[in-house]
Scaffold this motif. Structure first.
Motif, PDB file in Angstrom:
ATOM      1  N   SER A  50       0.840  -1.191   0.000  1.00 15.19           N
ATOM      2  CA  SER A  50       0.000   0.000   0.000  1.00 15.19           C
ATOM      3  C   SER A  50       0.878   1.246   0.000  1.00 15.19           C
ATOM      4  O   SER A  50       2.058   1.193   0.385  1.00 15.19           O
ATOM      5  CB  SER A  50      -0.899   0.013   1.233  1.00 15.19           C
ATOM      6  N   PRO A  51       0.345   2.392  -0.435  1.00 22.86           N
ATOM      7  CA  PRO A  51       1.127   3.628  -0.342  1.00 22.86           C
ATOM      8  C   PRO A  51       1.613   3.913   1.078  1.00 22.86           C
ATOM      9  O   PRO A  51       2.730   4.400   1.266  1.00 22.86           O
ATOM     10  CB  PRO A  51       0.145   4.701  -0.842  1.00 22.86           C
ATOM     11  N   ALA A  52       0.785   3.604   2.075  1.00 24.24           N
ATOM     12  CA  ALA A  52       1.191   3.843   3.460  1.00 24.24           C
ATOM     13  C   ALA A  52       2.375   2.968   3.840  1.00 24.24           C
ATOM     14  O   ALA A  52       3.336   3.426   4.476  1.00 24.24           O
ATOM     15  CB  ALA A  52       0.016   3.591   4.403  1.00 24.24           C
ATOM     16  N   THR A  53       2.331   1.694   3.453  1.00 25.15           N
ATOM     17  CA  THR A  53       3.449   0.786   3.746  1.00 25.15           C
ATOM     18  C   THR A  53       4.714   1.251   3.042  1.00 25.15           C
ATOM     19  O   THR A  53       5.807   1.237   3.618  1.00 25.15           O
ATOM     20  CB  THR A  53       3.103  -0.641   3.301  1.00 25.15           C
ATOM     21  N   THR A  54       4.574   1.691   1.799  1.00 30.23           N
ATOM     22  CA  THR A  54       5.724   2.188   1.038  1.00 30.23           C
ATOM     23  C   THR A  54       6.340   3.415   1.701  1.00 30.23           C
ATOM     24  O   THR A  54       7.559   3.617   1.654  1.00 30.23           O
ATOM     25  CB  THR A  54       5.287   2.524  -0.398  1.00 30.23           C
ATOM     26  N   ALA A  55       5.506   4.235   2.350  1.00 29.83           N
ATOM     27  CA  ALA A  55       6.021   5.432   3.023  1.00 29.83           C
ATOM     28  C   ALA A  55       6.657   5.104   4.368  1.00 29.83           C
ATOM     29  O   ALA A  55       7.649   5.729   4.763  1.00 29.83           O
ATOM     30  CB  ALA A  55       4.887   6.440   3.221  1.00 29.83           C
ATOM     31  N   VAL A  56       6.113   4.116   5.074  1.00 34.12           N
ATOM     32  CA  VAL A  56       6.578   3.813   6.437  1.00 34.12           C
ATOM     33  C   VAL A  56       7.861   2.990   6.419  1.00 34.12           C
ATOM     34  O   VAL A  56       8.742   3.168   7.269  1.00 34.12           O
ATOM     35  CB  VAL A  56       5.469   3.085   7.215  1.00 34.12           C
ATOM     36  N   ARG A  57       8.019   2.106   5.447  1.00 38.36           N
ATOM     37  CA  ARG A  57       9.166   1.184   5.456  1.00 38.36           C
ATOM     38  C   ARG A  57      10.524   1.901   5.490  1.00 38.36           C
ATOM     39  O   ARG A  57      11.388   1.528   6.306  1.00 38.36           O
ATOM     40  CB  ARG A  57       9.077   0.227   4.263  1.00 38.36           C
ATOM     41  N   PRO A  58      10.780   2.918   4.658  1.00 39.88           N
ATOM     42  CA  PRO A  58      12.096   3.589   4.751  1.00 39.88           C
ATOM     43  C   PRO A  58      12.295   4.337   6.064  1.00 39.88           C
ATOM     44  O   PRO A  58      13.428   4.468   6.527  1.00 39.88           O
ATOM     45  CB  PRO A  58      12.094   4.547   3.554  1.00 39.88           C
ATOM     46  N   LEU A  59      11.214   4.814   6.677  1.00 40.83           N
ATOM     47  CA  LEU A  59      11.346   5.460   7.984  1.00 40.83           C
ATOM     48  C   LEU A  59      11.783   4.448   9.038  1.00 40.83           C
ATOM     49  O   LEU A  59      12.635   4.739   9.881  1.00 40.83           O
ATOM     50  CB  LEU A  59      10.018   6.103   8.399  1.00 40.83           C
ATOM     51  N   LEU A  60      11.210   3.255   8.981  1.00 37.08           N
ATOM     52  CA  LEU A  60      11.590   2.201   9.918  1.00 37.08           C
ATOM     53  C   LEU A  60      13.054   1.816   9.719  1.00 37.08           C
ATOM     54  O   LEU A  60      13.804   1.659  10.694  1.00 37.08           O
ATOM     55  CB  LEU A  60      10.689   0.991   9.705  1.00 37.08           C
ATOM     56  N   ARG A  61      13.471   1.686   8.476  1.00 41.00           N
ATOM     57  CA  ARG A  61      14.874   1.347   8.189  1.00 41.00           C
ATOM     58  C   ARG A  61      15.811   2.415   8.751  1.00 41.00           C
ATOM     59  O   ARG A  61      16.834   2.102   9.383  1.00 41.00           O
ATOM     60  CB  ARG A  61      15.059   1.217   6.676  1.00 41.00           C
ATOM     61  N   LYS A  62      15.477   3.693   8.548  1.00 40.07           N
ATOM     62  CA  LYS A  62      16.321   4.782   9.021  1.00 40.07           C
ATOM     63  C   LYS A  62      16.451   4.754  10.543  1.00 40.07           C
ATOM     64  O   LYS A  62      17.559   4.903  11.092  1.00 40.07           O
ATOM     65  CB  LYS A  62      15.730   6.122   8.564  1.00 40.07           C
ATOM     66  N   ILE A  63      15.341   4.555  11.231  1.00 39.14           N
ATOM     67  CA  ILE A  63      15.360   4.568  12.701  1.00 39.14           C
ATOM     68  C   ILE A  63      16.151   3.386  13.240  1.00 39.14           C
ATOM     69  O   ILE A  63      16.926   3.528  14.194  1.00 39.14           O
ATOM     70  CB  ILE A  63      13.923   4.576  13.244  1.00 39.14           C
ATOM     71  N   LEU A  64      15.993   2.222  12.644  1.00 39.08           N
ATOM     72  CA  LEU A  64      16.770   1.059  13.079  1.00 39.08           C
ATOM     73  C   LEU A  64      18.267   1.322  12.959  1.00 39.08           C
ATOM     74  O   LEU A  64      19.049   1.031  13.871  1.00 39.08           O
ATOM     75  CB  LEU A  64      16.393  -0.168  12.246  1.00 39.08           C
ATOM     76  N   ARG A  65      18.674   1.885  11.841  1.00 39.16           N
ATOM     77  CA  ARG A  65      20.106   2.130  11.634  1.00 39.16           C
ATOM     78  C   ARG A  65      20.631   3.231  12.554  1.00 39.16           C
ATOM     79  O   ARG A  65      21.800   3.241  12.917  1.00 39.16           O
ATOM     80  CB  ARG A  65      20.360   2.478  10.170  1.00 39.16           C
ATOM     81  N   GLN A  66      19.776   4.169  12.947  1.00 41.37           N
ATOM     82  CA  GLN A  66      20.199   5.197  13.887  1.00 41.37           C
ATOM     83  C   GLN A  66      20.375   4.629  15.292  1.00 41.37           C
ATOM     84  O   GLN A  66      21.293   5.050  16.023  1.00 41.37           O
ATOM     85  CB  GLN A  66      19.158   6.320  13.918  1.00 41.37           C
ATOM     86  N   MET A  67      19.508   3.705  15.677  1.00 37.06           N
ATOM     87  CA  MET A  67      19.503   3.239  17.059  1.00 37.06           C
ATOM     88  C   MET A  67      20.452   2.077  17.305  1.00 37.06           C
ATOM     89  O   MET A  67      20.826   1.822  18.456  1.00 37.06           O
ATOM     90  CB  MET A  67      18.080   2.819  17.450  1.00 37.06           C
ATOM     91  N   VAL A  68      20.833   1.387  16.252  1.00 33.58           N
ATOM     92  CA  VAL A  68      21.682   0.201  16.415  1.00 33.58           C
ATOM     93  C   VAL A  68      22.953   0.386  15.600  1.00 33.58           C
ATOM     94  O   VAL A  68      22.898   0.515  14.385  1.00 33.58           O
ATOM     95  CB  VAL A  68      20.950  -1.065  15.941  1.00 33.58           C
ATOM     96  N   PRO A  69      24.130   0.408  16.246  1.00 34.41           N
ATOM     97  CA  PRO A  69      25.373   0.555  15.487  1.00 34.41           C
ATOM     98  C   PRO A  69      25.663  -0.703  14.673  1.00 34.41           C
ATOM     99  O   PRO A  69      25.350  -1.808  15.092  1.00 34.41           O
ATOM    100  CB  PRO A  69      26.431   0.738  16.584  1.00 34.41           C
ATOM    101  N   GLU A  70      26.209  -0.523  13.498  1.00 39.09           N
ATOM    102  CA  GLU A  70      26.596  -1.668  12.676  1.00 39.09           C
ATOM    103  C   GLU A  70      28.044  -2.001  13.002  1.00 39.09           C
ATOM    104  O   GLU A  70      28.958  -1.284  12.654  1.00 39.09           O
ATOM    105  CB  GLU A  70      26.423  -1.359  11.197  1.00 39.09           C
ATOM    106  N   ILE A  71      28.230  -3.119  13.677  1.00 40.47           N
ATOM    107  CA  ILE A  71      29.566  -3.544  14.108  1.00 40.47           C
ATOM    108  C   ILE A  71      29.885  -4.873  13.438  1.00 40.47           C
ATOM    109  O   ILE A  71      29.160  -5.849  13.619  1.00 40.47           O
ATOM    110  CB  ILE A  71      29.633  -3.687  15.647  1.00 40.47           C
ATOM    111  N   LEU A  72      30.887  -4.888  12.647  1.00 38.53           N
ATOM    112  CA  LEU A  72      31.226  -6.105  11.896  1.00 38.53           C
ATOM    113  C   LEU A  72      32.549  -6.679  12.372  1.00 38.53           C
ATOM    114  O   LEU A  72      33.366  -5.970  12.928  1.00 38.53           O
ATOM    115  CB  LEU A  72      31.313  -5.782  10.409  1.00 38.53           C
TER     116      LEU A  72
END
Length: 301
Positions: free
Chosen positions: A279-301
């Motif tokens: 849905s358009p709503a899902t398409t709008a929300v998904r990148p926001l969720l991705r951005k917030i996850l990457r802000q809150m969790v450091p990527e440590i490899l």
């Protein structure tokens, strides 16, 4: 075949009682409206209007036709407006499933972001076990799922968000804090806090200890990452947890170091159903969720 343009011309003439005013409303010519009504009458095989130089009135056939078709046209117009509302994000619902820790930490931030950017959208959030997320997304009970999932799940599209790694979470004054990484063997004399066997993290923890040639004898076992972190903060021991536990630290006096030899990693992903149109709503929300996850969790490899 009767078309929508003919019906809309008919509606305008009925409501305004005048061909020229109907043409003005529809932003077309009077001749265009007259041709549409003429074609409609030809298709129906009867006159719909009596026309004089002073007025336009419905015939008996026109009255019957209007009573049947105009309410349906109103329904069509409402349906069109509802679809436009969805596409322009004036309305919409996105249902999201997440493991309890991510549900408690990341999703409140998402609610705030969506309320700021798309105040008319609604989110419905449920914290469930990872094993329940995939089938419920696939079956359409949720539009979005987040977590760590098997790569061979059928009917699922996944969007990689970040790499998750098992880490040791410690008090700020713990000797491990001076190290960049901690080998599994260094845990042999530590009071280790683990999750219970119901968690996939526990299975990975057992693999880490086994690969390092150590027996796993947990000092404490708990069900929730929040509980493990509270125990670490109280000095009860060190906890083996995934990287995304960083999302729950929130200023606590806790540090974390990646575990090595072996380094155990997996992918945190956002999933959607492959066979269902987003849905358009899902398409709008998904990148926001991705951005917030990457802000809150450091990527440590």
């Amino acid at each position: 075949m009767i078309n929508l343009r003919q019906i809309k011309c008919f509606q305008a003439v009925v409501e305004l009682g005048n061909f020229s005013r109907a043409a003005e409303r529809l932003r077309t010519s009077q001749a265009g409206v007259s041709h549409a009504i003429h074609d409609l009458e030809a298709l129906l095989g009867t006159r719909l209007f009596d026309r004089t130089t002073r007025r336009v009135e419905l015939t008996e056939a026109g009255q019957i036709f209007a009573a049947g078709v105009l309410p349906g046209l109103a329904e069509i117009e409402r349906a069109v407006e509802s679809v436009r509302d969805l596409s322009e994000l004036r309305t919409g619902l996105v249902r999201i499933a997440a493991p309890p820790l991510l549900g408690a930490t990341v999703l409140p931030r998402l609610l705030q972001e969506v309320a700021k950017l798309h105040p008319s959208l609604k989110l419905r959030i449920e914290d469930v076990g990872t094993d329940l997320i995939v089938p419920r997304v696939r079956n359409g009970l949720y539009e979005i799922g987040i977590g760590t999932f098997n790569t061979d799940e059928e009917g699922i599209d996944r969007q990689h968000v970040l790499s998750d790694r098992l880490m040791v979470f410690i008090e700020m004054d713990h000797p491990f804090k001076s190290l960049e990484e901690v080998g599994w063997k260094a845990l042999h004399d530590q009071r280790v806090i683990t999750l219970t066997r119901e968690s996939n993290i526990r299975l990975l923890t057992e693999i880490g200890f086994e690969t390092a040639g150590l027996p796993l004898r947990p000092h404490l076992e708990v069900h929730q990452i929040h509980t493990a972190l509270s125990l670490v903060e109280s000095g009860a021991g060190v906890a083996v947890l995934p990287t995304y536990a960083f999302a729950a630290l929130n200023g606590r006096g806790i540090a974390a170091r990646p575990l090595t030899d072996p380094a155990i990693t997996r992918q945190v992903s956002i999933i959607t159903a492959r066979e269902r149109t987003l849905s358009p709503a899902t398409t709008a929300v998904r990148p926001l969720l991705r951005k917030i996850l990457r802000q809150m969790v450091p990527e440590i490899l």
